[in-house]
Structure formats: structure tokens, C-alpha cells
Design a protein around this motif. Structure first.
Motif, PDB file in Angstrom:
ATOM      1  N   LEU A 145       0.815  -1.204   0.000  1.00  0.00           N
ATOM      2  CA  LEU A 145       0.000   0.000   0.000  1.00  0.00           C
ATOM      3  C   LEU A 145       0.856   1.263   0.000  1.00  0.00           C
ATOM      4  O   LEU A 145       0.527   2.256  -0.636  1.00  0.00           O
ATOM      5  N   GLY A 146       1.976   1.230   0.705  1.00  0.00           N
ATOM      6  CA  GLY A 146       2.822   2.404   0.804  1.00  0.00           C
ATOM      7  C   GLY A 146       3.478   2.809  -0.497  1.00  0.00           C
ATOM      8  O   GLY A 146       3.969   3.937  -0.616  1.00  0.00           O
ATOM      9  N   LEU A 147       3.504   1.929  -1.485  1.00  0.00           N
ATOM     10  CA  LEU A 147       4.111   2.239  -2.773  1.00  0.00           C
ATOM     11  C   LEU A 147       3.091   2.761  -3.786  1.00  0.00           C
ATOM     12  O   LEU A 147       3.428   2.993  -4.945  1.00  0.00           O
ATOM     13  N   LEU A 148       1.848   2.936  -3.352  1.00  0.00           N
ATOM     14  CA  LEU A 148       0.821   3.487  -4.228  1.00  0.00           C
ATOM     15  C   LEU A 148       1.042   4.994  -4.362  1.00  0.00           C
ATOM     16  O   LEU A 148       1.232   5.698  -3.370  1.00  0.00           O
ATOM     17  N   ALA A 149       1.030   5.507  -5.590  1.00  0.00           N
ATOM     18  CA  ALA A 149       1.260   6.925  -5.818  1.00  0.00           C
ATOM     19  C   ALA A 149       0.108   7.759  -5.268  1.00  0.00           C
ATOM     20  O   ALA A 149      -1.033   7.286  -5.152  1.00  0.00           O
ATOM     21  N   LEU A 150       0.394   9.023  -4.932  1.00  0.00           N
ATOM     22  CA  LEU A 150      -0.640   9.925  -4.431  1.00  0.00           C
ATOM     23  C   LEU A 150      -1.738  10.124  -5.473  1.00  0.00           C
ATOM     24  O   LEU A 150      -2.926  10.162  -5.136  1.00  0.00           O
ATOM     25  N   ASP A 151      -1.353  10.253  -6.742  1.00  0.00           N
ATOM     26  CA  ASP A 151      -2.351  10.404  -7.803  1.00  0.00           C
ATOM     27  C   ASP A 151      -3.214   9.149  -7.920  1.00  0.00           C
ATOM     28  O   ASP A 151      -4.408   9.235  -8.243  1.00  0.00           O
ATOM     29  N   ALA A 152      -2.625   7.995  -7.689  1.00  0.00           N
ATOM     30  CA  ALA A 152      -3.393   6.746  -7.733  1.00  0.00           C
ATOM     31  C   ALA A 152      -4.423   6.716  -6.610  1.00  0.00           C
ATOM     32  O   ALA A 152      -5.584   6.348  -6.826  1.00  0.00           O
ATOM     33  N   ALA A 153      -4.002   7.090  -5.408  1.00  0.00           N
ATOM     34  CA  ALA A 153      -4.932   7.116  -4.271  1.00  0.00           C
ATOM     35  C   ALA A 153      -6.063   8.112  -4.514  1.00  0.00           C
ATOM     36  O   ALA A 153      -7.228   7.849  -4.189  1.00  0.00           O
ATOM     37  N   ALA A 154      -5.738   9.274  -5.111  1.00  0.00           N
ATOM     38  CA  ALA A 154      -6.767  10.271  -5.403  1.00  0.00           C
ATOM     39  C   ALA A 154      -7.765   9.755  -6.425  1.00  0.00           C
ATOM     40  O   ALA A 154      -8.979   9.968  -6.300  1.00  0.00           O
ATOM     41  N   ALA A 155      -7.285   9.060  -7.460  1.00  0.00           N
ATOM     42  CA  ALA A 155      -8.185   8.502  -8.476  1.00  0.00           C
ATOM     43  C   ALA A 155      -9.113   7.459  -7.871  1.00  0.00           C
ATOM     44  O   ALA A 155     -10.313   7.416  -8.192  1.00  0.00           O
ATOM     45  N   LEU A 156      -8.592   6.631  -6.990  1.00  0.00           N
ATOM     46  CA  LEU A 156      -9.419   5.615  -6.343  1.00  0.00           C
ATOM     47  C   LEU A 156     -10.462   6.263  -5.437  1.00  0.00           C
ATOM     48  O   LEU A 156     -11.613   5.809  -5.376  1.00  0.00           O
ATOM     49  N   ARG A 157     -10.069   7.305  -4.757  1.00  0.00           N
ATOM     50  CA  ARG A 157     -10.997   7.980  -3.836  1.00  0.00           C
ATOM     51  C   ARG A 157     -12.199   8.550  -4.576  1.00  0.00           C
ATOM     52  O   ARG A 157     -13.300   8.611  -4.039  1.00  0.00           O
ATOM     53  N   GLU A 158     -12.002   8.966  -5.819  1.00  0.00           N
ATOM     54  CA  GLU A 158     -13.079   9.580  -6.596  1.00  0.00           C
ATOM     55  C   GLU A 158     -13.740   8.606  -7.563  1.00  0.00           C
ATOM     56  O   GLU A 158     -14.589   9.006  -8.357  1.00  0.00           O
ATOM     57  N   ALA A 159     -13.392   7.341  -7.505  1.00  0.00           N
ATOM     58  CA  ALA A 159     -13.888   6.375  -8.494  1.00  0.00           C
ATOM     59  C   ALA A 159     -15.317   5.934  -8.215  1.00  0.00           C
ATOM     60  O   ALA A 159     -15.725   5.789  -7.059  1.00  0.00           O
TER      61      ALA A 159
END
Length: 350
Positions: free
Chosen positions: A110-124
Motif C-alpha cells: 500500500l505504501g508504494l501506491l502513488a498519491l495520484d493513484a490514491a486520489a483517483a481511487l478515492r473519486e472512483a
């Protein structure tokens, strides 16, 4: 500034149209909040604010009159929330048109997930995910999304690639924010370019969020650098999904440097035999790194002449990354395991 608040069982008022606020509502409900959605700021009366822990204004105008200043409206609402003791935040409205984001999830940590990736998932709204993606916390990372497992197992594709392409397009054309979550990087043996092509052909906006490829991250997790000054100044990444040709073996053996093989456990015998025929020396160090970054990560080391026997004895299985080259010796030395490889080499020589 970032604040964390436990909203379980607390009342949250969300202001905004149903379509525009759908992700916000889903996210706070996933956090355990008692969500009260209101269409407009005018509907958020003092009585509504009583007992509210948080008020979330979605978008700018939040249903105010056309000539009203949205900033003034928000300032007035913020003051009313302050008087009532409720926190006030603003969030962007969900867009009406569908999009696709191809996200590289890295090796699964989980710690290697990019910030942009986490943001995209949050809004999916929808997430199509693979088995090697970081799925343990997916429900928390994408609280508003429908989660669709399209993962592939060796020899078995739950959903064929053409079917995945069709799903991405169909969900996006329905107006959803779609995330395609893949292990590693979408464009490193991930068939992300095929998915991008399908979206572009259907005129669906699509962007790519790169991920940390297992080709470099999994060897690193085992302490093996893919390059090292004075040892290797290049590395080649190869798919081991199918056996290589004699010509490919010759090219690899002639390049020098480090060879990193993904998905290569099942074809390991053919690989080492082919490299041997192509002239690679029998005592070349080899490592098999299984399940990188997981609690059961394991490294099995040997040489070109011994690794098939060693991997068989250890019952090595996918997912695993193979590393061939002198950097393996460097990594083992850093980890204090070089003596084991030296014994293997001496045994081979005798």
C-alpha cells in the motif's frame, strides 16, 4: 493542514445535487457516518444544523440563485456552521462525463501506491482490479466505488482482455469515473496500452498513473540492486510468460548486465537451458524472489546450473521475479548470504 475525525455514528450534512454529490455521500457513509443529503444551501436551515458534526458543500454555488455570489454564500454558510458547532468543508462535484484512469498499483504494498493513484481511487465510481494490485484496503481506498474483480490467474482469465476493454468503455460511457487498477505499472507487461487504445477509439477520456514496476521493486525488496557500479550498468526486463527463442537467448546472454524476468517460474528450466546454450557461464548467480513485499516474501538463490533444482526443492511459485546476473551476488553480500552462493559455486566446480 490535514485533520482526521472519527465520523462513525456522527451526523454529516451533504449539500449538493444527487449526481454531483454521489461520491461524497458514498465516502462518508463508508466511514460510518449518518449522512443527511440536502439539495441546496437554502435547505440547510438552522434546524438541520442541530447535532451535525460536519457540513460538506459540494461544488461552488450549491444551488444558490443564479445571480448570487457563491463565495459569499459559502461564507455565510460557514459562519452558521461555526455558530452551530459543526465543521464545514467544501468538495468538488462529480463530473457528469465518464472517464477512465489506468492506475499502476506497484507490487502490492500500500505504501508504494502513488498519491495520484490514491486520489483517483478515492473519486472512483467503478474499480476494475487485478489480483496482484494492492487490494487489501481497496474498500477503504475507493469507498464510493463498485469493485469488479477481473484478475487473471496462470492459465485462467476470469475476464478476457477484450472483455475488460469493453467493460472500461461501457462503464465510462454510462458517466462513471472508472479506475483500472493493475499490479506494477500499466505499461510493463500490463496490457495497459491496449486498454488505452480501446478508450481512445471510443472517445473516452483516459489518463495513465504510472506504478512502481515489480521489475525493480521486488529485487529491491530482497536487497538486490538491478544495477551496481562496477558490476552492471544495464538491465533487461523480459516476460517469462512463454519460452524464449534461441535467438532471444543469444541476445540476452550477449548483452551482459542484469536480466530480470517477470512471470518466469513456469519457464525457468527452458530459460536457464537456453542461456546456457547461448554461452552464459554456469556459475552466473540467479535469484527467485517470491511474493515481494508480502509477509511471506522469500528469496531462493543459486546459479544458472543449480537454480532449477533449488527452485524445485523450495517449491517456488508465482508471483515471483527472477534476477540473473552478478548483482545477485552483490545483494546476497549486502544481506549476508554471499557465503551460501559461494558454497553453491564451489560445489558446481567440484
Amino acid at each position: 493542514m490535514q485533520l482526521e475525525i472519527d465520523l462513525a455514528g456522527r451526523r454529516v450534512v451533504v449539500l449538493g445535487a444527487e449526481r454531483a454529490s454521489r461520491r461524497v455521500v458514498a465516502r462518508y457513509r463508508a466511514a460510518g457516518a449518518d449522512v443527511d443529503r440536502r439539495e441546496t444551501a437554502q435547505a440547510c436551515t438552522d434546524a438541520v444544523l442541530v447535532g451535525a458534526a460536519l457540513v460538506v458543500a459540494v461544488g461552488d454555488a450549491v444551488g444558490e440563485a443564479p445571480n448570487a455570489d457563491p463565495d459569499c454564500a459559502m461564507d455565510a454558510l460557514r459562519d452558521r456552521c461555526r455558530r452551530s458547532g459543526a465543521l464545514f468543508v467544501r468538495e468538488a462535484a462529480a463530473q457528469g462525463s465518464g472517464t477512465v484512469t489506468l492506475v499502476g498499483g506497484g507490487p502490492g504494498a500500500l505504501g508504494l501506491l502513488a498519491l495520484d493513484a490514491a486520489a483517483a481511487l478515492r473519486e472512483a465510481d467503478v474499480v476494475l482490479y487485478d489480483r496482484l494490485a494492492p487490494t487489501d484496503a481497496l474498500a477503504e481506498l475507493a469507498p464510493a466505488a463498485d469493485l469488479v474483480d477481473v484478475g487473471k490467474l496462470p492459465g485462467h482469465h476470469r475476464v478476457p482482455q477484450a472483455g475488460i476493454n469493453d467493460l472500461l468503455v461501457r462503464y465510462a460511457l454510462d458517466g462513471n469515473a472508472v479506475v483500472r487498477l493493475k499490479g506494477g505499472d500499466p505499461f510493463v507487461f500490463g496490457r495497459g496500452s491496449e486498454e488505452l487504445a480501446a478508450c481512445l477509439a471510443a472517445r473516452v477520456p483516459c489518463r495513465v498513473v504510472p506504478g512502481v514496476s515489480s521489475a525493480i521493486s521486488v529485487p529491491a525488496a530482497a536487497g538486490i540492486p538491478v544495477t551496481h557500479r562496477g558490476v552492471s550498468h544495464l538491465f533487461t526486463v523480459v516476460s517469462g510468460h512463454a519460452p524464449l527463442s534461441d535467438e532471444e537467448h543469444e541476445h540476452l546472454a550477449g548483452l551482459g548486465g542484469t536480466i530480470v524476468v517477470l512471470m518466469g517460474v513456469s519457464t525457468l528450466p527452458q530459460l536457464v537451458a537456453g542461456l546456457g546454450r547461448a554461452g552464459m557461464r554456469p556459475d552466473m548467480p540467479v535469484a527467485v524472489v517470491e511474493r515481494g513485499y508480502s509477509a511471506s516474501q522469500r528469496t531462493t538463490a543459486g546459479t544458472l546450473a543449480t537454480i532449477v533444482t533449488a527452485a524445485g526443492a523450495a517449491r517456488c511459485q508465482s508471483p515471483a521475479v527472477l534476477v540473473i546476473g552478478e548483482v545477485v551476488r552483490v545483494g546476497l553480500d549486502l544481506q549476508g548470504g554471499a557465503a551460501h552462493l559461494a558454497r553453491l559455486t564451489e560445489s558446481l566446480a567440484s
